[in-house]
Write a protein that holds these residues in place. Structure first.
Motif, short mmCIF file in Angstrom:
data_model
loop_
_atom_site.label_atom_id
_atom_site.label_comp_id
_atom_site.label_asym_id
_atom_site.label_seq_id
_atom_site.Cartn_x
_atom_site.Cartn_y
_atom_site.Cartn_z
N PHE A 70 40.95 29.95 -27.87
CA PHE A 70 41.56 30.96 -27.02
C PHE A 70 41.77 32.31 -27.71
CE2 PHE A 70 42.66 26.93 -25.18
CZ PHE A 70 42.50 27.14 -23.82
N GLU A 71 41.48 32.43 -28.98
CA GLU A 71 41.79 33.66 -29.71
C GLU A 71 41.14 34.89 -29.07
OE1 GLU A 71 41.22 35.66 -34.09
OE2 GLU A 71 41.12 33.49 -33.92
N HIS A 72 39.93 34.76 -28.56
CA HIS A 72 39.25 35.91 -27.96
C HIS A 72 39.95 36.42 -26.70
CE1 HIS A 72 37.63 32.55 -25.63
NE2 HIS A 72 37.31 33.43 -24.68
N MET A 73 40.78 35.59 -26.09
CA MET A 73 41.48 36.01 -24.87
C MET A 73 42.46 37.15 -25.13
SD MET A 73 40.15 34.28 -22.49
CE MET A 73 41.27 34.62 -21.17
N GLY A 74 42.89 37.32 -26.37
CA GLY A 74 43.84 38.37 -26.70
C GLY A 74 43.21 39.68 -27.09
N VAL A 75 41.90 39.81 -26.96
CA VAL A 75 41.22 41.02 -27.41
C VAL A 75 41.75 42.27 -26.72
CG1 VAL A 75 39.24 40.97 -25.82
CG2 VAL A 75 38.96 41.91 -28.11
N LEU A 126 35.25 42.05 -28.81
CA LEU A 126 35.05 40.74 -28.17
C LEU A 126 33.89 40.01 -28.84
CD1 LEU A 126 35.68 38.67 -25.95
CD2 LEU A 126 34.11 39.95 -24.47
N GLU A 127 32.82 40.71 -29.09
CA GLU A 127 31.66 40.09 -29.74
C GLU A 127 32.05 39.52 -31.10
OE1 GLU A 127 27.07 41.11 -31.01
OE2 GLU A 127 28.31 42.67 -30.12
N THR A 128 32.84 40.25 -31.86
CA THR A 128 33.27 39.79 -33.18
C THR A 128 34.09 38.51 -33.07
OG1 THR A 128 33.25 42.01 -34.09
CG2 THR A 128 34.62 40.39 -35.23
N LYS A 129 35.04 38.49 -32.15
CA LYS A 129 35.87 37.29 -31.96
C LYS A 129 35.03 36.08 -31.56
CE LYS A 129 40.07 38.91 -32.50
NZ LYS A 129 40.83 38.55 -33.67
N LEU A 130 34.12 36.26 -30.61
CA LEU A 130 33.28 35.15 -30.18
C LEU A 130 32.34 34.68 -31.29
CD1 LEU A 130 32.43 36.22 -26.53
CD2 LEU A 130 34.01 34.43 -27.25
N ALA A 131 31.79 35.62 -32.06
CA ALA A 131 30.91 35.25 -33.17
C ALA A 131 31.66 34.46 -34.23
CB ALA A 131 30.29 36.51 -33.77
N GLU A 132 32.89 34.87 -34.51
CA GLU A 132 33.71 34.13 -35.49
C GLU A 132 33.94 32.69 -35.02
OE1 GLU A 132 37.23 36.51 -35.76
OE2 GLU A 132 36.30 37.98 -37.11
N GLN A 133 34.22 32.52 -33.73
CA GLN A 133 34.41 31.18 -33.20
C GLN A 133 33.13 30.35 -33.29
OE1 GLN A 133 35.78 31.75 -29.20
NE2 GLN A 133 37.83 32.39 -29.83
N GLN A 134 32.02 30.94 -32.92
CA GLN A 134 30.74 30.23 -32.96
C GLN A 134 30.39 29.83 -34.39
OE1 GLN A 134 28.64 29.48 -30.16
NE2 GLN A 134 30.51 30.02 -29.07
N ASP A 135 30.60 30.75 -35.32
CA ASP A 135 30.30 30.45 -36.73
C ASP A 135 31.20 29.35 -37.28
OD1 ASP A 135 28.33 32.39 -36.70
OD2 ASP A 135 29.57 33.90 -37.72
N ALA A 136 32.47 29.35 -36.89
CA ALA A 136 33.42 28.38 -37.42
C ALA A 136 33.08 26.94 -37.03
CB ALA A 136 34.83 28.73 -36.95
N ILE A 137 32.46 26.76 -35.90
CA ILE A 137 32.18 25.40 -35.43
C ILE A 137 30.69 25.07 -35.38
CG2 ILE A 137 34.30 25.29 -34.09
CD1 ILE A 137 32.20 25.63 -31.67
N LEU A 143 32.78 28.77 -23.52
CA LEU A 143 32.73 30.22 -23.37
C LEU A 143 33.38 30.59 -22.05
CD1 LEU A 143 29.09 30.78 -24.60
CD2 LEU A 143 31.19 31.28 -25.85
N PHE A 144 34.46 31.32 -22.12
CA PHE A 144 35.16 31.74 -20.90
C PHE A 144 35.89 33.05 -21.16
CE2 PHE A 144 37.95 29.19 -23.45
CZ PHE A 144 39.17 29.86 -23.39
N LEU A 145 36.16 33.77 -20.10
CA LEU A 145 36.86 35.05 -20.21
C LEU A 145 38.18 35.04 -19.44
CD1 LEU A 145 33.85 37.47 -19.91
CD2 LEU A 145 35.07 36.80 -21.97
N ASP A 146 38.41 34.04 -18.63
CA ASP A 146 39.71 33.88 -17.99
C ASP A 146 39.86 32.42 -17.57
OD1 ASP A 146 38.20 33.63 -15.60
OD2 ASP A 146 38.72 35.63 -14.93
N ASN A 147 41.08 32.07 -17.22
CA ASN A 147 41.37 30.73 -16.74
C ASN A 147 42.66 30.78 -15.94
OD1 ASN A 147 43.56 30.59 -18.55
ND2 ASN A 147 42.35 29.62 -20.12
N HIS A 148 43.20 29.63 -15.59
CA HIS A 148 44.39 29.59 -14.75
C HIS A 148 45.64 30.13 -15.45
CE1 HIS A 148 44.37 25.77 -16.94
NE2 HIS A 148 45.68 25.89 -16.92
N ASP A 149 45.61 30.30 -16.76
CA ASP A 149 46.75 30.82 -17.51
C ASP A 149 46.61 32.30 -17.86
OD1 ASP A 149 48.14 28.40 -17.63
OD2 ASP A 149 46.93 27.73 -19.33
N GLN A 150 45.52 32.92 -17.46
CA GLN A 150 45.23 34.30 -17.86
C GLN A 150 45.01 35.18 -16.64
OE1 GLN A 150 45.20 35.21 -21.08
NE2 GLN A 150 45.51 33.12 -21.80
#
Length: 105
Positions: free
Chosen positions: A13-18, A36-47, A55-62
């Motif tokens: 969820f970290e990218h949601m706070g961008v 946003l690209e940096t946050k998503l790339a960091e997540q992809q690299d980490a796992i 991959l999502f940009l919103d959900n029921h809590d946002q």
């Protein structure tokens, strides 16, 4: 890690706070597509070797991404904004959001 019998899909969820202030997800702060690209790339690299991230940009809590990053005041604006926000449906890694947004609308 699937090799250890663990789940292989993560919801990060970290990218949601961008675009959000630390005080509230309802308060906007300046950001760029590169942020946003940096946050998503960091997540992809980490796992990368142990699973994959949803991959999502919103959900029921946002707040809805169309409302946050687009124009939801008219039908045309909602359609254009929805096309821009679909980048997560078309990528397996961090999207080049500004390029995809221009080519999709």
């Amino acid at each position: 890690d699937p090799a250890n019998g663990e789940l292989d899909m993560l919801f990060l969820f970290e990218h949601m706070g961008v675009d959000q202030t630390p005080e509230s997800k309802w308060d906007d702060k300046p950001w760029t597509p590169a942020d946003l690209e940096t946050k998503l790339a960091e997540q992809q690299d980490a796992i990368a070797r142990h699973g994959w991230a949803s991959l999502f940009l919103d959900n029921h809590d946002q707040p809805r991404v169309v409302s946050r990053w687009g124009d939801d005041t008219s039908k045309t604006g909602r359609i254009r904004s929805a096309k821009r926000s679909r980048c997560c449906c078309t990528c397996t890694a961090a999207p080049r959001t500004s390029t995809r947004a221009r080519s999709s609308a």
